[in-house]
Design a protein around this motif. Structure first.
Motif, mmCIF file in Angstrom:
data_model
loop_
_atom_site.group_PDB
_atom_site.id
_atom_site.type_symbol
_atom_site.label_atom_id
_atom_site.label_comp_id
_atom_site.label_asym_id
_atom_site.label_seq_id
_atom_site.Cartn_x
_atom_site.Cartn_y
_atom_site.Cartn_z
ATOM 1 N N LEU A 80 0.812 -1.220 0.000
ATOM 2 C CA LEU A 80 0.000 0.000 0.000
ATOM 3 C C LEU A 80 0.843 1.266 0.000
ATOM 4 N N LEU A 81 2.060 1.187 0.517
ATOM 5 C CA LEU A 81 2.939 2.351 0.581
ATOM 6 C C LEU A 81 3.287 2.882 -0.806
ATOM 7 N N THR A 82 3.393 1.998 -1.788
ATOM 8 C CA THR A 82 3.856 2.433 -3.104
ATOM 9 C C THR A 82 2.789 2.403 -4.190
ATOM 10 N N ILE A 83 1.587 1.992 -3.892
ATOM 11 C CA ILE A 83 0.514 2.031 -4.896
ATOM 12 C C ILE A 83 0.282 3.455 -5.402
ATOM 13 N N PRO A 84 0.238 4.480 -4.549
ATOM 14 C CA PRO A 84 0.050 5.836 -5.082
ATOM 15 C C PRO A 84 1.175 6.275 -6.027
ATOM 16 N N LEU A 103 11.395 0.884 -12.942
ATOM 17 C CA LEU A 103 10.991 1.974 -12.053
ATOM 18 C C LEU A 103 10.517 1.424 -10.709
ATOM 19 N N ALA A 104 9.700 0.381 -10.765
ATOM 20 C CA ALA A 104 9.200 -0.234 -9.531
ATOM 21 C C ALA A 104 10.345 -0.804 -8.702
ATOM 22 N N LEU A 105 11.266 -1.465 -9.359
ATOM 23 C CA LEU A 105 12.422 -2.012 -8.645
ATOM 24 C C LEU A 105 13.271 -0.893 -8.050
ATOM 25 N N GLY A 106 13.419 0.201 -8.781
ATOM 26 C CA GLY A 106 14.185 1.341 -8.284
ATOM 27 C C GLY A 106 13.553 1.987 -7.064
ATOM 28 N N VAL A 107 12.224 2.075 -7.047
ATOM 29 C CA VAL A 107 11.529 2.648 -5.884
ATOM 30 C C VAL A 107 11.738 1.760 -4.661
ATOM 31 N N GLY A 110 15.368 1.961 -3.617
ATOM 32 C CA GLY A 110 15.639 3.285 -3.046
ATOM 33 C C GLY A 110 15.186 3.391 -1.609
ATOM 34 N N CYS A 111 14.007 2.834 -1.323
ATOM 35 C CA CYS A 111 13.502 2.872 0.061
ATOM 36 C C CYS A 111 14.412 2.092 1.001
ATOM 37 N N GLU A 112 14.803 0.889 0.589
ATOM 38 C CA GLU A 112 15.608 0.047 1.473
ATOM 39 C C GLU A 112 17.058 0.534 1.587
ATOM 40 N N ILE A 113 17.616 1.024 0.500
ATOM 41 C CA ILE A 113 18.987 1.535 0.556
ATOM 42 C C ILE A 113 19.055 2.788 1.423
ATOM 43 N N SER A 114 18.013 3.623 1.354
ATOM 44 C CA SER A 114 18.010 4.807 2.225
ATOM 45 C C SER A 114 17.942 4.395 3.695
ATOM 46 N N ASN A 137 7.303 -3.557 -2.211
ATOM 47 C CA ASN A 137 7.212 -2.170 -2.675
ATOM 48 C C ASN A 137 7.115 -2.132 -4.198
ATOM 49 N N ALA A 138 7.903 -2.949 -4.864
ATOM 50 C CA ALA A 138 7.843 -3.011 -6.324
ATOM 51 C C ALA A 138 6.491 -3.539 -6.793
#
Length: 141
Positions: A80-84, A103-107, A110-114, A137-138
């Motif tokens: 649900l965090l990344t559906i929007p 793009l989905a994999l990058g999001v 990005g969340c986990e690396i941060s 997330n993806a």
């Protein structure tokens, strides 16, 4: 206000773009708040107390059999965090169907690396770094 509105073309299409752009950035701020904050600073100062939780095995949920409701909630929250993001990015720019996977994999990455960078920067094991979070997330995007 009228001058600002006219600078975006003055048409209803431009106003809807401005509105969706603004809502998307509010969502991004909420996403950053959920992913980054709160972060705990290790005040002990020793490397011995730094023990981050990192899972690099896909679909390995560790002790989820003891707490299935919390694990299910975590999976649903990550989706649900990344559906929007998946909906909102198409309002701002055209994403080719062949690029949506990357793009989905990058999001997700990005969340986990941060979270990993914040944990290592402040020597805090407060956040769990999990490949499952990247996958879910993806899936949400």
């Amino acid at each position: 206000m009228v001058r600002f509105y006219r600078s975006f073309g003055g048409g209803s299409g431009k106003f809807s773009y401005l509105l969706s752009f603004s809502l998307f950035w509010v969502y991004i701020l909420v996403l950053v708040q959920a992913v980054i904050f709160p972060f705990v600073i290790n005040t002990a100062g020793s490397a011995a107390s730094f023990n981050p939780s990192i899972n690099l095995i896909p679909f390995h949920f560790g002790g989820c059999f003891n707490m299935p409701a919390q694990c299910t909630a975590g999976i649903v929250d990550n989706i649900l965090l990344t559906i929007p993001f998946g909906f909102g990015i198409n309002f701002l720019t055209r994403v080719k169907p062949r690029n949506i996977f990357w793009l989905a994999l990058g999001v997700g990455l990005g969340c986990e690396i941060s979270q990993l960078c914040i944990s290592m920067l402040f020597w805090s094991g407060f956040r769990a770094i999990d490949i499952n979070d990247v996958i879910f997330n993806a899936a949400g995007v």
